[in-house]
Write an enzyme that holds these catalytic residues in place. Structure first.
Site, PDB file in Angstrom:
ATOM      1  N   TYR A  81       0.806  -1.214   0.000  1.00  0.00           N
ATOM      2  CA  TYR A  81       0.000   0.000   0.000  1.00  0.00           C
ATOM      3  C   TYR A  81       0.843   1.269   0.000  1.00  0.00           C
ATOM      4  O   TYR A  81       0.381   2.318  -0.411  1.00  0.00           O
ATOM      5  CB  TYR A  81      -0.901   0.035   1.235  1.00  0.00           C
ATOM      6  N   LYS A 108       4.291 -15.144   2.237  1.00  0.00           N
ATOM      7  CA  LYS A 108       4.502 -15.880   0.983  1.00  0.00           C
ATOM      8  C   LYS A 108       6.004 -16.100   0.871  1.00  0.00           C
ATOM      9  O   LYS A 108       6.665 -15.669  -0.081  1.00  0.00           O
ATOM     10  CB  LYS A 108       3.922 -15.050  -0.187  1.00  0.00           C
ATOM     11  N   ASP A 123      -1.696 -18.317   0.432  1.00  0.00           N
ATOM     12  CA  ASP A 123      -2.682 -19.056  -0.378  1.00  0.00           C
ATOM     13  C   ASP A 123      -3.316 -20.175   0.443  1.00  0.00           C
ATOM     14  O   ASP A 123      -4.530 -20.386   0.424  1.00  0.00           O
ATOM     15  CB  ASP A 123      -2.060 -19.567  -1.691  1.00  0.00           C
ATOM     16  N   ASP A 135      -5.757  -7.251   4.015  1.00  0.00           N
ATOM     17  CA  ASP A 135      -6.942  -6.656   3.392  1.00  0.00           C
ATOM     18  C   ASP A 135      -7.789  -7.759   2.771  1.00  0.00           C
ATOM     19  O   ASP A 135      -9.005  -7.827   2.974  1.00  0.00           O
ATOM     20  CB  ASP A 135      -6.503  -5.651   2.317  1.00  0.00           C
ATOM     21  N   ASP A 184     -11.537  -9.657   4.347  1.00  0.00           N
ATOM     22  CA  ASP A 184     -12.839  -9.715   3.660  1.00  0.00           C
ATOM     23  C   ASP A 184     -13.344 -11.158   3.608  1.00  0.00           C
ATOM     24  O   ASP A 184     -14.533 -11.424   3.806  1.00  0.00           O
ATOM     25  CB  ASP A 184     -12.734  -9.180   2.221  1.00  0.00           C
TER      26      ASP A 184
HETATM   27  C1  IPM Z   1     -10.178  -1.670   4.134  1.00  0.00           C
HETATM   28  C2  IPM Z   1     -10.516  -1.049   2.808  1.00  0.00           C
HETATM   29  C3  IPM Z   1      -9.436  -0.043   2.436  1.00  0.00           C
HETATM   30  C4  IPM Z   1      -8.123  -0.796   2.368  1.00  0.00           C
HETATM   31  C5  IPM Z   1      -9.693   0.712   1.128  1.00  0.00           C
HETATM   32  C6  IPM Z   1     -10.990   1.493   1.192  1.00  0.00           C
HETATM   33  C7  IPM Z   1      -8.552   1.611   0.743  1.00  0.00           C
HETATM   34  O1  IPM Z   1     -10.657  -2.047   1.839  1.00  0.00           O
HETATM   35  O2  IPM Z   1     -10.082  -0.916   5.129  1.00  0.00           O
HETATM   36  O3  IPM Z   1     -10.006  -2.886   4.188  1.00  0.00           O
HETATM   37  O4  IPM Z   1      -7.820  -1.444   1.363  1.00  0.00           O
HETATM   38  O5  IPM Z   1      -7.378  -0.766   3.365  1.00  0.00           O
HETATM   39 MG    MG Z   2     -10.538  -4.040   2.572  1.00  0.00          MG
END
Ligand code: IPM
Ligand code: MG
Length: 360
Positions: free
Chosen positions: A146, A195, A227, A251, A255
């Site tokens: 990032y 990784k 992975d 990240d 999710d």
């Molecule tokens: C998160 C979001 C952010 C990230 C985006 C909105 C930049 O996906 O907080 O997980 O990737 O960190």
């Molecule tokens: Mg995110």
């Protein structure tokens, strides 16, 4: 106690979900005799509309002057919103990354819990969902892919884009320590995700994590490739306690982890620096498709506010009260659309907030 909270409602569903969290905080203040002062600040798309940039020095300074930051979500529809016609460093997300960096929020804690009341909403097989799980992803937040050098250039007539994954040993050490510290308060297991079979940054990551582990003899450490981790999360999530990982891996995996808790609308998050200062926000996005419809699930934001009470304000009883109220509301069968299942009562975003307040 009196606390000053910087509030960034943001874009999309942000204003709706944050308003519910503020209702809950006000109820806590009333019940436990505290005073929370809010200062609303702009960041993200709404700041672009007013100030022309997603993050101003003023917002950074006010956040720094506060005791903690409560945030909703930022960003819009990336194909239709005019914000995404701007250069990348002027878009809503650049504001969030800039704020994380400016406040030194290197540790992102994302607890993923499958509530037994929501096992119906969990997309995993019944045998797996029934076991439940309770894990915490410790995502490094101010380094890695990032924040590495990035650019796009033409090389011999061919467009070429470069992103860099860079970590130094100090950045790895401080996030590893946070992970082990949290593991000591939990089930004393750390899974470090990397990784290392391909990346140099991961090989250094592994070496430094091994060094830090020596100071925590009670904690069991395992290394897992990213992975394989993605696979294990859906195969046997109960095996995890604390998972520590690089920014981008975290990240993606968070999710995935949120989805198996039933909905991303359930996943809270705390972003901390070396002190007890933190920024608290749900892990989900701004969901522009349902914004302004009073449909969003405010629970992740309310759980994030509970983390603020616990980690920044040291108000454990108060945080317990919020978490218990959420549990009670789920037990009573109230559900927003994202976690709805047969026989339950569908409620709006604001009704969910009211219900939680009424159970405190
Ligand atoms: C998160 C979001 C952010 C990230 C985006 C909105 C930049 O996906 O907080 O997980 O990737 O960190
Ligand atoms: Mg995110």
């Amino acid at each position: 106690m009196e606390k000053n909270i910087a509030v960034i409602k943001g874009d999309g569903i942000g204003p709706e979900i944050v308003s519910e969290a503020m209702k809950v905080l006000d109820k806590i203040a009333e019940k436990f005799g505290h005073r929370f002062n809010y200062e609303q600040l702009l960041m993200g798309g709404c700041s672009i509309d007013v100030n022309g940039v997603p993050l101003t020095d003023e917002t950074i300074a006010r956040c720094k002057a506060s005791d903690a930051v409560l945030m909703g979500s930022i960003g819009g529809n990336t194909t239709t919103s005019p914000w995404y016609k701007l250069p990348a460093d002027k878009r809503p997300e650049a504001g969030l990354l800039g704020l994380r960096k400016a406040l030194g929020l290197f540790a992102n804690l994302r607890p993923c819990v499958l509530y037994k009341q929501l096992s119906e909403a969990c997309p995993l097989k019944k045998e797996i969902a029934e076991k439940g799980f309770d894990m915490l992803i410790m995502r490094e937040l101010t380094g890695g892919l990032y924040f590495g050098k990035r650019y796009t250039e033409e090389v011999n007539g061919i467009m070429t884009a470069v992103d860099t994954l860079e970590y130094n040993e100090n950045e790895i050490r401080r996030i590893a320590k946070k992970a082990f510290d949290v593991a000591m308060q939990r089930r004393k297991k750390v899974t470090s995700v990397d990784k290392a079979n391909v990346l140099d940054s991961s090989r250094l990551w592994r070496k430094v994590v091994d060094e830090v582990a020596k100071d925590y003899p009670e904690v069991t450490l395992e290394h897992m490739l990213v992975d394989n981790s993605a696979m294990q999360l859906v195969k046997d999530p109960a095996q995890f306690d604390v998972m520590v990982t690089e920014n981008m891996f975290g990240d993606i995996l968070s999710d995935e982890a949120s989805m198996i808790t039933g909905s991303i609308g359930m996943l809270a998050s705390a972003s901390m620096n070396e002190t007890s200062f933190g920024l608290y926000e749900p892990s989900g996005g701004s969901a522009p498709d349902i914004a302004g419809q009073n449909k969003a699930n405010p629970i992740a934001t309310i759980l994030s506010a509970a983390m603020m009470l616990r980690y920044s304000f040291k108000m454990d009883k108060e945080a317990d009260a919020v978490e218990k109220a959420i549990n009670d509301v789920l037990e009573a069968g109230y559900r927003t659309g994202d976690i709805m299942s047969e026989g339950m009562t569908l409620v709006t975003c604001s009704e969910m907030g009211d219900k939680i307040v009424s159970y405190i």
